[in-house]
Design an enzyme around this catalytic site. Structure first.
Site, short mmCIF file in Angstrom:
data_model
loop_
_atom_site.label_atom_id
_atom_site.label_comp_id
_atom_site.label_asym_id
_atom_site.label_seq_id
_atom_site.Cartn_x
_atom_site.Cartn_y
_atom_site.Cartn_z
N LYS A 1 0.67 -1.18 -0.06
CA LYS A 1 -0.07 -0.15 0.15
C LYS A 1 0.82 1.14 0.10
O LYS A 1 0.38 2.10 -0.41
CB LYS A 1 -1.06 0.19 1.29
CG LYS A 1 -2.17 -0.92 1.09
CD LYS A 1 -3.11 -1.04 2.03
CE LYS A 1 -4.49 -0.95 1.88
NZ LYS A 1 -5.35 -0.76 2.93
N ASP B 1 -10.44 3.59 1.37
CA ASP B 1 -10.89 3.23 2.63
C ASP B 1 -11.70 4.42 3.46
O ASP B 1 -12.62 4.24 4.15
CB ASP B 1 -9.49 2.82 3.45
CG ASP B 1 -9.04 1.39 3.07
OD1 ASP B 1 -9.89 0.65 2.49
OD2 ASP B 1 -7.79 1.24 3.20
#
Ligand code: NAP
Length: 300
Positions: free
Chosen positions: A83, A119
């Site tokens: 990520k 997210d």
């Protein structure tokens, strides 16, 4: 799902990647859209995609992305451990992903790779459905790991006047606070709080988020708060656990017993995926299908 010579590829990269629910959720959505099309448009029968898991070890990330460019992969999700390390390999990274310091969604346009982080959108979705004056609601986030970073960005977007991040390691908390210095709209609201001090802040919190693994298998009897501490939270506050299984977690059981509205992590998981799918397909995602697919699979 029919895979043909024309089928285009989507996927998720991680290492390992076997635990990911994304292939399940996205392929169910693609199959549904292929048959039904988005609700607000005529049926569309030519949605020709498949979503695959790609286990890529850290040392092969760069060559993996070059391979994706070579085969014309349309987009992909990113999970641990890529990520952060994917950021320098992309041509463009959204402001929110830069602030969070992590990318979870990548798409290709022309020959360029673009990255963002969905997210925070996923976390916000169930909160936006709630009528509440967020400008009067300080947020307490228990845990300072990767998910907590998205929650911090989301709480700033929500309008929370203060954001308190609680952690057990003073060094990690100091690093966490430092990492937001370049984002003044967040750093001006952010305070880091030691684990021992968390109870002092509970009465003023309008949102309390469990962003630790406490309550997840195999520690399903654990909670970041004691029952007595849960009763210190004011009655209008919301308890939100990022964990989606078991549901409810111990933390949410305590919250429900104390009369607090409780939100589990399933909707965040679904909505971050839906936001990614909408980027790739440029049409609304079938959120209900994605949610039900996960519920059926997890048995919740
Ligand atoms: P992470 O990066 O490993 O961070 C975990 C955090 O919890 C760290 O700050 C860690 O503190 C803290 N922690 C761990 N054990 C603790 C304990 N016994 N007492 C106090 N603090 C403790 O993990 P993450 O990726 O942020 O994920 C956190 C949780 O969110 C997980 O349960 C994950 O499943 C969930 N999650 C859900 C979604 C969703 O879509 N619903 C998305 C992402 C994550 P130290 O640094 O001191 O170890």
């Amino acid at each position: 799902m029919l895979i043909k010579g024309t089928t285009q590829l989507l996927g998720v990269i991680g290492y390992p990647v076997e635990h990911s629910f994304s292939p399940l959720m996205h392929n169910a959505a693609i199959a549904y859209l292929n048959q039904n099309g988005p609700a607000e448009s005529p049926p569309r029968l030519s949605l020709d995609y498949v979503y695959l898991p790609f286990p890529i070890p850290p040392e092969s990330l760069e060559i993996g992305i070059a391979g994706f460019a070579a085969i014309g992969l349309r987009g992909f999700n990113v999970t641990i451990p890529h990520k952060q390390t994917i950021i320098p390999l992309l041509d463009d990274v959204s402001e929110v992903a830069r602030a969070i310091g992590a990318v979870n969604t990548v798409w290709c346009s022309g020959s360029q790779w673009h990255g963002t982080n969905t997210d925070a959108i996923g976390f916000l979705a169930p909160l936006k459905a709630i009528e509440k004056d967020w400008t009067q609601s300080p947020a307490m986030i228990l845990g300072s790991g990767g998910a907590a970073r998205a929650v911090v960005a989301a709480c700033e977007q929500l309008g929370c006047p203060e954001i308190w991040v609680v952690g057990r390691s003073p060094d990690k908390l100091a690093q966490f606070a430092d990492s937001w210095r370049a984002t003044p709209e967040i750093s001006s609201k952010l305070s880091v709080i030691s684990w021992a001090q968390r109870a002092d802040y509970l009465p003023r919190a309008g949102l309390v988020v469990n962003a630790t693994p406490l309550g997840m298998h195999p520690h399903i009897d654990a909670s970041p708060l004691s029952e007595a501490e849960m009763y210190q939270i004011s009655s209008g506050a919301i308890a939100y656990d990022l964990i989606y299984t078991p549901s409810p977690t111990r933390f949410l059981q305590q919250a429900i017993a104390a009369g607090l509205p409780a939100i589990d992590g399933l909707e965040m998981l679904v909505q971050q995926g839906a936001a990614a799918l909408e980027i790739w397909l440029n049409q609304p995602a079938p959120v209900a299908v994605m949610r039900q697919t996960l519920r059926d699979y997890l048995g919740i």
